[in-house]
Design a protein around this motif. Structure first.
Motif, PDB file in Angstrom:
ATOM      1  N   SER A   1       6.198  18.782   0.411  1.00 42.15           N
ATOM      2  CA  SER A   1       4.872  19.034  -0.164  1.00 42.15           C
ATOM      3  C   SER A   1       4.995  19.895  -1.411  1.00 42.15           C
ATOM      4  N   ASP A   2       5.825  20.893  -1.300  1.00 40.06           N
ATOM      5  CA  ASP A   2       5.990  21.830  -2.407  1.00 40.06           C
ATOM      6  C   ASP A   2       6.544  21.121  -3.647  1.00 40.06           C
ATOM      7  N   ILE A   3       7.541  20.244  -3.414  1.00 39.41           N
ATOM      8  CA  ILE A   3       8.128  19.508  -4.545  1.00 39.41           C
ATOM      9  C   ILE A   3       7.128  18.500  -5.104  1.00 39.41           C
ATOM     10  N   PHE A   4       6.454  17.793  -4.181  1.00 39.59           N
ATOM     11  CA  PHE A   4       5.475  16.808  -4.653  1.00 39.59           C
ATOM     12  C   PHE A   4       4.347  17.473  -5.446  1.00 39.59           C
ATOM     13  N   ALA A   5       3.966  18.690  -5.034  1.00 41.80           N
ATOM     14  CA  ALA A   5       2.892  19.371  -5.766  1.00 41.80           C
ATOM     15  C   ALA A   5       3.256  19.480  -7.239  1.00 41.80           C
ATOM     16  N   LEU A   6       4.503  19.824  -7.496  1.00 40.77           N
ATOM     17  CA  LEU A   6       4.945  19.940  -8.890  1.00 40.77           C
ATOM     18  C   LEU A   6       4.940  18.567  -9.573  1.00 40.77           C
ATOM     19  N   LEU A   7       5.457  17.551  -8.857  1.00 41.06           N
ATOM     20  CA  LEU A   7       5.493  16.204  -9.440  1.00 41.06           C
ATOM     21  C   LEU A   7       4.078  15.697  -9.738  1.00 41.06           C
ATOM     22  N   ILE A   8       3.151  16.043  -8.837  1.00 40.02           N
ATOM     23  CA  ILE A   8       1.770  15.600  -9.041  1.00 40.02           C
ATOM     24  C   ILE A   8       1.177  16.286 -10.270  1.00 40.02           C
ATOM     25  N   ILE A   9       1.501  17.572 -10.441  1.00 41.96           N
ATOM     26  CA  ILE A   9       0.996  18.274 -11.635  1.00 41.96           C
ATOM     27  C   ILE A   9       1.495  17.558 -12.892  1.00 41.96           C
TER      28      ILE A   9
ATOM     29  N   ALA B   1       0.837  -1.204   0.000  1.00 39.22           N
ATOM     30  CA  ALA B   1       0.000   0.000   0.000  1.00 39.22           C
ATOM     31  C   ALA B   1       0.872   1.255   0.000  1.00 39.22           C
ATOM     32  N   PHE B   2       1.737   1.401   1.003  1.00 38.78           N
ATOM     33  CA  PHE B   2       2.526   2.628   1.082  1.00 38.78           C
ATOM     34  C   PHE B   2       3.692   2.611   0.094  1.00 38.78           C
ATOM     35  N   GLY B   3       4.315   1.438  -0.083  1.00 38.91           N
ATOM     36  CA  GLY B   3       5.463   1.364  -0.986  1.00 38.91           C
ATOM     37  C   GLY B   3       5.079   1.161  -2.437  1.00 38.91           C
ATOM     38  N   GLN B   4       3.801   0.868  -2.704  1.00 35.57           N
ATOM     39  CA  GLN B   4       3.305   0.729  -4.085  1.00 35.57           C
ATOM     40  C   GLN B   4       4.039  -0.364  -4.860  1.00 35.57           C
TER      41      GLN B   4
ATOM     42  N   TRP C   1       2.313   9.413  -2.628  1.00 37.31           N
ATOM     43  CA  TRP C   1       3.212   9.909  -1.570  1.00 37.31           C
ATOM     44  C   TRP C   1       2.984  11.399  -1.360  1.00 37.31           C
ATOM     45  N   GLY C   2       2.780  12.107  -2.460  1.00 36.77           N
ATOM     46  CA  GLY C   2       2.481  13.528  -2.371  1.00 36.77           C
ATOM     47  C   GLY C   2       1.232  13.747  -1.547  1.00 36.77           C
ATOM     48  N   PHE C   3       0.207  12.965  -1.852  1.00 35.84           N
ATOM     49  CA  PHE C   3      -1.048  13.070  -1.103  1.00 35.84           C
ATOM     50  C   PHE C   3      -0.785  12.900   0.389  1.00 35.84           C
ATOM     51  N   LEU C   4       0.071  11.919   0.739  1.00 34.76           N
ATOM     52  CA  LEU C   4       0.322  11.649   2.155  1.00 34.76           C
ATOM     53  C   LEU C   4       0.972  12.836   2.858  1.00 34.76           C
ATOM     54  N   VAL C   5       2.001  13.441   2.235  1.00 34.64           N
ATOM     55  CA  VAL C   5       2.641  14.575   2.931  1.00 34.64           C
ATOM     56  C   VAL C   5       1.779  15.818   2.869  1.00 34.64           C
ATOM     57  N   ILE C   6       1.125  16.015   1.730  1.00 35.93           N
ATOM     58  CA  ILE C   6       0.324  17.236   1.599  1.00 35.93           C
ATOM     59  C   ILE C   6      -0.841  17.219   2.582  1.00 35.93           C
ATOM     60  N   THR C   7      -1.295  15.994   2.934  1.00 32.67           N
ATOM     61  CA  THR C   7      -2.383  15.897   3.913  1.00 32.67           C
ATOM     62  C   THR C   7      -1.997  16.562   5.235  1.00 32.67           C
ATOM     63  N   ILE C   8      -0.710  16.488   5.609  1.00 31.52           N
ATOM     64  CA  ILE C   8      -0.277  17.165   6.839  1.00 31.52           C
ATOM     65  C   ILE C   8      -0.540  18.664   6.700  1.00 31.52           C
ATOM     66  N   GLY C   9      -0.219  19.186   5.515  1.00 23.86           N
ATOM     67  CA  GLY C   9      -0.481  20.600   5.259  1.00 23.86           C
ATOM     68  C   GLY C   9      -1.968  20.918   5.293  1.00 23.86           C
ATOM     69  N   SER C  10      -2.784  19.959   4.795  1.00 25.40           N
ATOM     70  CA  SER C  10      -4.231  20.196   4.783  1.00 25.40           C
ATOM     71  C   SER C  10      -4.762  20.271   6.212  1.00 25.40           C
ATOM     72  N   VAL C  11      -4.223  19.407   7.070  1.00 24.00           N
ATOM     73  CA  VAL C  11      -4.646  19.439   8.469  1.00 24.00           C
ATOM     74  C   VAL C  11      -4.279  20.797   9.072  1.00 24.00           C
ATOM     75  N   GLU C  12      -3.099  21.265   8.735  1.00 27.64           N
ATOM     76  CA  GLU C  12      -2.682  22.578   9.238  1.00 27.64           C
ATOM     77  C   GLU C  12      -3.624  23.682   8.748  1.00 27.64           C
ATOM     78  N   MET C  13      -4.025  23.563   7.469  1.00 28.03           N
ATOM     79  CA  MET C  13      -4.940  24.576   6.936  1.00 28.03           C
ATOM     80  C   MET C  13      -6.255  24.582   7.711  1.00 28.03           C
ATOM     81  N   MET C  14      -6.720  23.383   8.066  1.00 26.29           N
ATOM     82  CA  MET C  14      -7.957  23.320   8.848  1.00 26.29           C
ATOM     83  C   MET C  14      -7.754  23.971  10.211  1.00 26.29           C
ATOM     84  N   MET C  15      -6.591  23.679  10.833  1.00 27.07           N
ATOM     85  CA  MET C  15      -6.314  24.278  12.143  1.00 27.07           C
ATOM     86  C   MET C  15      -6.268  25.790  12.026  1.00 27.07           C
TER      87      MET C  15
END
Ligand code: SF4
Ligand code: SF4
Lengths: 266, 435
Positions: free
Chosen positions: B112-120, B53-56, B74-88
């Motif tokens: 998160s910032d790097i993954f955002a680009l990779l996800i795009i 699951a995590f290692g794909q 993986w991007g989703f996983l780290v960015i989720t931490i940022g999303s939680v922060e946004m909610m806080m």
């Protein structure tokens, strides 16, 4: 090597038990190995190897009965369990501990499905035993006969994906000093011969190709001298496939045990 | 409390409220299913989950799609931490609530910032693939146009999410350029683009991106369970509860064991007779929760169907379709049972012309290629055999060849019409040293 024409008498469990003896290993022949003419040759080849290696073995003979594998995969759990209980009773009465079989379907059923019903044995596929005999030096193949020959191995689903045995048959073939050429779909990605899941016993559903033709086509594309396998059902399917392409003269379909028996001049 | 704060709190409540409602409804469906024990070997299960699951790991069999998908995951996983922060942040009115985490915070924000680009990049490639190269496995009778729309929709949402994330970060870095928390290597690169804007415009830009981003996240959360993208959530438990046995082992039916024992030994009447039940799987009430979870986890990727020998040779069977059908059947039938009780019937069943046909079930060679290939560890063969069990043991619907095979085993102890006495004839003529 001197040619002797000793007749081999295959020992049965009943005889052994009557003499108060125990074999080191029981050879489970299976229905195909017992009745199918082509598969009988595999059975005989394997028996000759056991004889050569000096293994103390026995068979159940007429006391053996279908493991129930095709019934189980076809959804008839009743029939499967009836067969299983009968066989387990026979095996347990003789106190069998260790079994070898040349059929991956029997192998899977005995190894994985009988324990739930009280049949707990150490079960080997014959390619695993062959690998062991070669590694221990109990049989020695001098290359030569097969050198320069191209062999491709077709993974039986119930040996490979089903039970994770990929290397034993390959390591045995490699001892033959021949070229082992892999199909693109091999090991985990091996492509079925079309016989499993009780397909062997029914007409195929409507489609545009037979599964065995698709698989044999892939094997023949490598231009092998031998298509090797380790399952009597794959044997039937691949042999039919080779006939379909009119290649019987150029390409032989052989079980790994037959290759070794051949190399040993048995 | 600011107006924005109140608005955000209301949005959050609605969003989680609806998500809770969805999960509650799903739980009701799962409560209709059968028990199955999958809580053993926790260590091995954890390792499998980390790998698959995590290692794909199973995704990497197709390396390009595998690595691109891993970026998104993986991007989703780290960015989720940022999303939680946004909610806080949204609830408390603070800014960058997690910045007290120090170096770890920099690590999370930078990745998160790097993954955002990779996800795009990945999403653009995925979209191109859907519309231009069109892999064969995306085209099949069971792939309705809605499935492609669903995929396009989700990919577009993710794209907007990532663009707004980078937009927000760029504005943040620009506005507080001398003193900002975290690290944003990609967004920093874009700051010159905003150089002509005044401080107020930059703040508005940051806020706008923030709101678009968080609103889509809430929408996403609530949309997932209604689409094949529920796998984002379901695949982790599905892999964790996978069957840790050789693929080829089929389960032993205890209800049958009981009856067979009685048949073999009629005197042995035992007290603990299991209640009579339907053999095999005919409809959704007969599957176990794990099979149902398989259905809700299936991503419809078609890797299973692409390797299926029956499907490749033109048979009707497509392993992917079986789980799409199970999920569809659950959606169609479960509300009826939940409302009117277990006797509810709509005159249809999972096995039948509206869902899975007998022809499909009998085409399977049980080769297990589908199981091996499935990136989220879905277990096709036991499900297929369970449906065959129903056809054979309840309905006596068997292809003629198999009926003959059954009676041969019953009468001769072999699937062919040979007599028992001849079983050992192969051994009569074996000469050593003579081929
Ligand atoms: S096990 Fe059956 S469904 Fe799965 S790939 Fe093989 S034939 Fe197809
Ligand atoms: S069962 Fe697995 S491989 Fe098949 S479509 Fe679903 S997720 Fe993909």
């Amino acid at each position: 090597m001197e040619i002797n024409r000793d007749k081999i008498t295959v020992p049965t469990m009943a005889e052994m038990a009557a003499k108060g003896e125990m074999p080191d290993i029981l050879f489970w022949v299976g229905c195909a190995g017992s009745f199918d003419e082509r598969a009988q040759k595999i059975t005989r080849a394997f028996v000759k190897i056991l004889y050569r290696a000096g293994i103390k073995y026995a068979v159940l003979g007429t006391e053996e009965s279908c493991t129930g594998d095709p019934a189980k995969r076809a959804g008839n759990e009743f029939l499967f369990q009836m067969q299983a209980f009968m066989n387990i009773q026979t095996l347990n009465n003789y106190g069998i501990k260790k079994i070898v079989t040349a059929c991956p379907h029997c192998f899977n059923t005995l190894k994985n499905e009988y324990p739930d019903l009280g049949g707990k044995y150490e079960v080997m596929h014959h390619t695993q035993l062959l690998q062991q005999l070669l590694d221990e030096g109990k049989i020695k193949v001098e290359g030569g006969k097969f050198s320069g020959k191209k062999i491709t191995f077709h993974d039986p689903c119930y040996l490979g994906r089903g039970n994770g045995v990929y290397e034993a048959p390959r390591s045995v073939i490699e001892k033959l000093d021949s070229e082992l050429s892999e199909m693109k779909r091999s090991r985990q990605r091996g492509f079925c011969c079309g016989a499993g899941g009780a397909q062997m016993f029914k007409d195929a559903e409507p489609g545009n190709k037979e599964v065995n033709v698709e698989r044999t086509e892939e094997a023949l594309a490598l231009k092998p001298d031998v298509i090797a396998t380790g399952c009597p059902f794959c044997m039937t399917m691949m042999t039919d496939g080779v006939k379909h392409f009119d290649k019987e003269a150029e390409v032989k379909v052989q079980d790994v045990a037959e290759l070794i028996a051949n190399a040993l001049d048995l | 409390m600011s107006l924005q704060q109140s608005a955000f709190i209301i949005l959050t409540l609605i969003s989680f409220g609806f998500f809770g409602f969805t999960i509650f409804r799903l739980a009701k469906i799962f409560r209709l299913t059968k028990k199955e024990f999958r809580f053993d070997k926790i260590g091995e299960r954890t390792v499998t989950t980390l790998l698959v699951a995590f290692g794909q790991s199973k995704m990497m069999k197709r390396p390009l799609a595998g690595i691109l998908h891993a970026f998104v995951w993986w991007g989703f996983l780290v960015i989720t931490i940022g999303s939680v922060e946004m909610m806080m942040d949204g609830i408390t009115g603070n800014k960058k609530s997690l910045s007290f985490l120090g170096p770890f915070y920099s690590f999370v924000t930078a990745s998160s910032d790097i993954f955002a680009l990779l996800i795009i990049i990945s999403c653009i490639i995925f979209l191109c693939r859907r519309y231009f190269t069109k892999p064969k496995r995306f085209i099949a009778p069971e792939m309705k146009p809605s499935s492609r729309t669903d995929a396009t929709f989700i990919l577009s949402l993710i794209l907007i999410l990532m663009v707004t994330l980078i937009g927000m970060n760029t504005a943040y870095v620009t506005s507080d350029s001398n003193d900002y928390s975290g690290s944003f290597p990609v967004s920093f690169y874009f700051t010159p683009a905003l150089s002509s804007l005044g401080p107020e415009q930059i703040t508005t830009l940051e806020k706008t991106n923030w709101w678009i981003h968080i609103t889509i996240i809430y929408f996403f959360l609530n949309f997932l369970p209604y689409s094949k993208h529920f796998h984002v959530i379901a695949s982790v438990p599905n892999v964790f509860f996978t069957r840790l046995e050789p693929y080829a082992k089929l389960n032993t039916m205890e209800s049958v064991t009981h009856e067979v024992k009685l048949m073999l030994n009629p005197s042995e009447q035992s007290a603990d007779t299991p209640p009579p039940q339907r053999f095999g799987v005919k409809d959704i009430e007969d599957v176990t929760w794990k099979t149902m979870l398989d259905a809700y986890t299936c991503t419809e990727c078609g890797r299973c169907t692409a390797v299926c020998p029956a499907n490749i040779t033109g048979k009707l069977l497509s392993p992917r379709k079986l789980f799409i059908d199970l999920r569809r059947r659950a959606k169609d039938k479960a509300p009826g049972i939940i409302k009117s009780g277990s006797n509810f019937s709509d005159g249809k069943s999972l096995i039948g012309s509206d869902y899975i046909t007998e022809e499909e079930l009998w085409a399977c060679t049980t080769c297990m290629a589908c199981i091996e290939e499935c990136p989220v560890d879905i277990d096709h063969v036991p499900f297929i055999v369970d449906m065959r069990r129903n056809l054979v043991m309840e309905e006596s619907k068997v292809p003629s060849g198999l009926a003959v095979m059954f009676s041969n085993i019953e009468n001769n102890g072999a699937p062919w019409a040979f007599s028992r006495e001849d079983r050992f004839n192969w051994a009569s003529e074996i000469y050593y040293g003579n081929k």
